[in-house]
Design an enzyme around this catalytic site. Structure first.
Site, PDB file in Angstrom:
ATOM      1  N   PHE A 194      41.894 -14.310  -2.448  1.00 40.73           N
ATOM      2  CA  PHE A 194      40.915 -14.582  -3.497  1.00 40.73           C
ATOM      3  C   PHE A 194      41.374 -13.775  -4.714  1.00 40.73           C
ATOM      4  O   PHE A 194      41.735 -12.603  -4.582  1.00 40.73           O
ATOM      5  CB  PHE A 194      39.544 -14.110  -3.002  1.00 40.73           C
ATOM      6  N   ASP A 248      39.001  -7.444   3.847  1.00 45.18           N
ATOM      7  CA  ASP A 248      37.949  -8.087   3.063  1.00 45.18           C
ATOM      8  C   ASP A 248      37.243  -9.084   3.976  1.00 45.18           C
ATOM      9  O   ASP A 248      37.867 -10.030   4.481  1.00 45.18           O
ATOM     10  CB  ASP A 248      38.573  -8.782   1.849  1.00 45.18           C
ATOM     11  N   TYR A 263      26.169 -11.990  -0.426  1.00 46.59           N
ATOM     12  CA  TYR A 263      25.470 -13.183  -0.930  1.00 46.59           C
ATOM     13  C   TYR A 263      26.005 -14.473  -0.322  1.00 46.59           C
ATOM     14  O   TYR A 263      25.535 -15.538  -0.668  1.00 46.59           O
ATOM     15  CB  TYR A 263      25.524 -13.241  -2.464  1.00 46.59           C
ATOM     16  N   LYS A 264      27.005 -14.385   0.569  1.00 47.02           N
ATOM     17  CA  LYS A 264      27.525 -15.590   1.220  1.00 47.02           C
ATOM     18  C   LYS A 264      26.789 -15.756   2.561  1.00 47.02           C
ATOM     19  O   LYS A 264      25.622 -16.102   2.581  1.00 47.02           O
ATOM     20  CB  LYS A 264      29.043 -15.496   1.351  1.00 47.02           C
ATOM     21  N   ARG A 278      35.367 -28.068  -0.061  1.00 48.09           N
ATOM     22  CA  ARG A 278      35.030 -27.000   0.885  1.00 48.09           C
ATOM     23  C   ARG A 278      33.634 -27.215   1.442  1.00 48.09           C
ATOM     24  O   ARG A 278      32.694 -27.442   0.676  1.00 48.09           O
ATOM     25  CB  ARG A 278      35.055 -25.662   0.152  1.00 48.09           C
TER      26      ARG A 278
HETATM   27  C1  LIG Z   1      33.450 -13.969  -2.721  1.00 49.70           C
HETATM   28  C2  LIG Z   1      34.640 -13.066  -2.685  1.00 49.70           C
HETATM   29  C3  LIG Z   1      34.752 -11.979  -3.547  1.00 49.70           C
HETATM   30  C4  LIG Z   1      33.698 -11.751  -4.577  1.00 49.70           C
HETATM   31  O1  LIG Z   1      33.874 -10.603  -5.316  1.00 49.70           O
HETATM   32  P1  LIG Z   1      32.714 -10.118  -6.280  1.00 49.70           P
HETATM   33  O2  LIG Z   1      33.158  -8.833  -6.785  1.00 49.70           O
HETATM   34  O3  LIG Z   1      31.442 -10.100  -5.491  1.00 49.70           O
HETATM   35  O4  LIG Z   1      32.588 -11.155  -7.360  1.00 49.70           O
HETATM   36  C5  LIG Z   1      35.844 -11.141  -3.406  1.00 49.70           C
HETATM   37  N1  LIG Z   1      36.794 -11.372  -2.483  1.00 49.70           N
HETATM   38  C6  LIG Z   1      36.721 -12.426  -1.647  1.00 49.70           C
HETATM   39  C7  LIG Z   1      37.783 -12.638  -0.624  1.00 49.70           C
HETATM   40  C8  LIG Z   1      35.654 -13.307  -1.743  1.00 49.70           C
HETATM   41  O5  LIG Z   1      35.588 -14.348  -0.921  1.00 49.70           O
END
Ligand SMILES: *Cc1c(COP(=O)(O)O)cnc(C)c1O
Length: 409
Positions: free
Chosen positions: A141, A210, A235-236, A384
């Site tokens: 990501f 992560d 939040y997921k 997705r």
């Molecule tokens: C959703 C997600 C993030 C989100 O990062 P924020 O700092 O909350 O915006 C980071 N890394 C991964 C792998 C994600 O899926």
């Protein structure tokens, strides 16, 4: 429609058969009743809980109470009466069972991006001098890659983007830190956290995982697999609400030496002594920075009630059954060749989503959403679909696939 075979899907299964199977699977699903713990709009199949989890029923009332009573009436007293100041550790402990962490190692606050920064610089400092490389999931990501680049520059390391499958071969005595995603956000591939952690430890490297796309969807086992540091958002799959605070896990054995690059006053051993010198608090508390965002944090605390009595193993079993069934329905309903799954078929390598590659994916997803099936689009060509077992059922999976079939049909 009078002749049911006239409606046969390309794969041979008739919609009536798949609908009947979905109904049977939902009827025997022990987790099906958990949907009542969420407020979801009628008529919508929500397959985007891997981007923004649904609203748990108690949250609105709890937030109203926090605002009107705790803030509005108790004012500053709410900081000292014990529930606000200690929320980051208390809520960290509340979500810890979902990630396989014993209490005292997880602190909630800030965003995933900020916690990644703390974890990566902290990991480089734990690894000590003499090591030069930070291996980073090449398909990560984006924010993880951006933050890793800066953390590496600050600590004198070189980022080596590496496919997770190539990590064992890439590891060496010069590896300081390994940053990996437990699940790939684009493909839904689940990486082998136990084996990759063991491999990294064999050369003395520090692991940072992560968990954004695995926590709340499947067992993680941070303690059992001796992970060093981990971060994730809430939040997921954890349904904490838009922008809900993230978390940082610092394994107990590293806490004494963990040296945060963001030593704010909330992470101080004695914050209200207001001393000019920084002395880190014991435990995961040293991962805190500044004043926590209480409204979001207490919304998250209430949202986590949706997990009461829920076993993450049962969630995993249902998730795999849902994604299997969705793939089967897609094969039955969608014309051959119109979509291609980029999510691994083998359970061991599949997280809790299905990603389908197709032409015009952006337009196809917009059309799906207009027909009440909400997934999302990831550039350049991926549809997705996130499967959140607490509130998604088999009939939802069937309807989503059937709607997709209609768009191509
Ligand atoms: C959703 C997600 C993030 C989100 O990062 P924020 O700092 O909350 O915006 C980071 N890394 C991964 C792998 C994600 O899926």
């Amino acid at each position: 429609m009078s002749d049911p075979t006239a409606n046969a899907a390309p794969g041979g299964s008739r919609p009536a058969d798949l609908q009947a199977r979905a109904a049977r699977l939902d009827a025997t699903d022990e987790l099906a009743k958990l949907r009542d713990r969420f407020q979801l709009p009628d008529g919508v199949v929500y397959l985007d809980g891997n981007s923004l989890g649904a609203l748990p029923t108690g949250v609105a009332q709890r937030l109203a109470e926090v605002v009107t009573r705790e803030w509005g009436t108790s004012l500053i007293g709410s900081w000292s009466d014990g529930t606000w100041w200690t929320a980051p550790e208390r809520i960290g402990d509340k979500l810890s069972p979902l990630i396989g962490a014993a209490p005292g190692q997880t602190v909630v606050g800030d965003s995933t991006s900020v916690n990644l920064f703390k974890a990566l610089v902290g990991a480089a400092r734990l690894a000590g001098p003499g090591r030069t490389r930070m291996l980073v999931d090449a398909a990560t990501f984006p924010t993880d890659g951006y933050i890793a680049g800066s953390a590496a520059r600050m600590t004198g390391l070189t980022v080596v983007p590496t496919d997770p499958a190539d990590i064992p071969a890439a590891l060496g005595e010069d590896t300081a830190v390994v940053l990996l995603n437990h699940a790939d956000y684009r493909t839904g591939r689940l990486h082998d956290l136990p084996a990759l952690t063991r491999a990294a430890h064999a050369v003395g490297a520090i692991t940072v995982w992560d968990l954004c796309h695995s926590a709340g969807a499947l067992p993680v086992g941070l303690d059992a697999h001796a992970v060093d540091l981990a971060v994730g958002c809430t939040y997921k799959y954890l349904n904490g609400g838009p922008g809900a605070p993230a978390y940082l896990y610092i394994a107990a054995r590293h806490q004494q030496a963990f040296d945060s690059p963001l030593p704010g006053w909330n992470g101080h051993a004695d914050p209200f002594a207001m001393t000019p010198d920084y002395a880190p608090a014991a435990g995961a508390t040293r991962g805190r920075v500044g004043t926590p965002d209480i409204l979001s944090m207490l919304a998250l605390e209430s949202a986590l009630d949706a997990w009461d009595g829920v076993s993450i193993e049962a969630v995993r079993a249902k998730s795999l059954a849902l994604t299997d069934f969705f793939l089967e329905c897609v094969a039955a309903y969608v014309p051959e060749g119109a979509v291609e799954s980029v999510t691994p078929a083998e359970h061991a390598h599949r997280a809790s989503q299905v990603s389908l590659r197709t032409e015009n994916a952006r337009e196809v997803m917009a059309e799906l959403i207009s027909r009440g099936v909400v997934g999302d689009f990831r550039a350049p060509d991926v549809l997705r679909f996130g499967f959140t077992p607490l509130y998604v059922g088999f009939a939802d999976a069937e309807r989503a696939a059937r709607t997709l079939g209609h768009i191509f049909g």
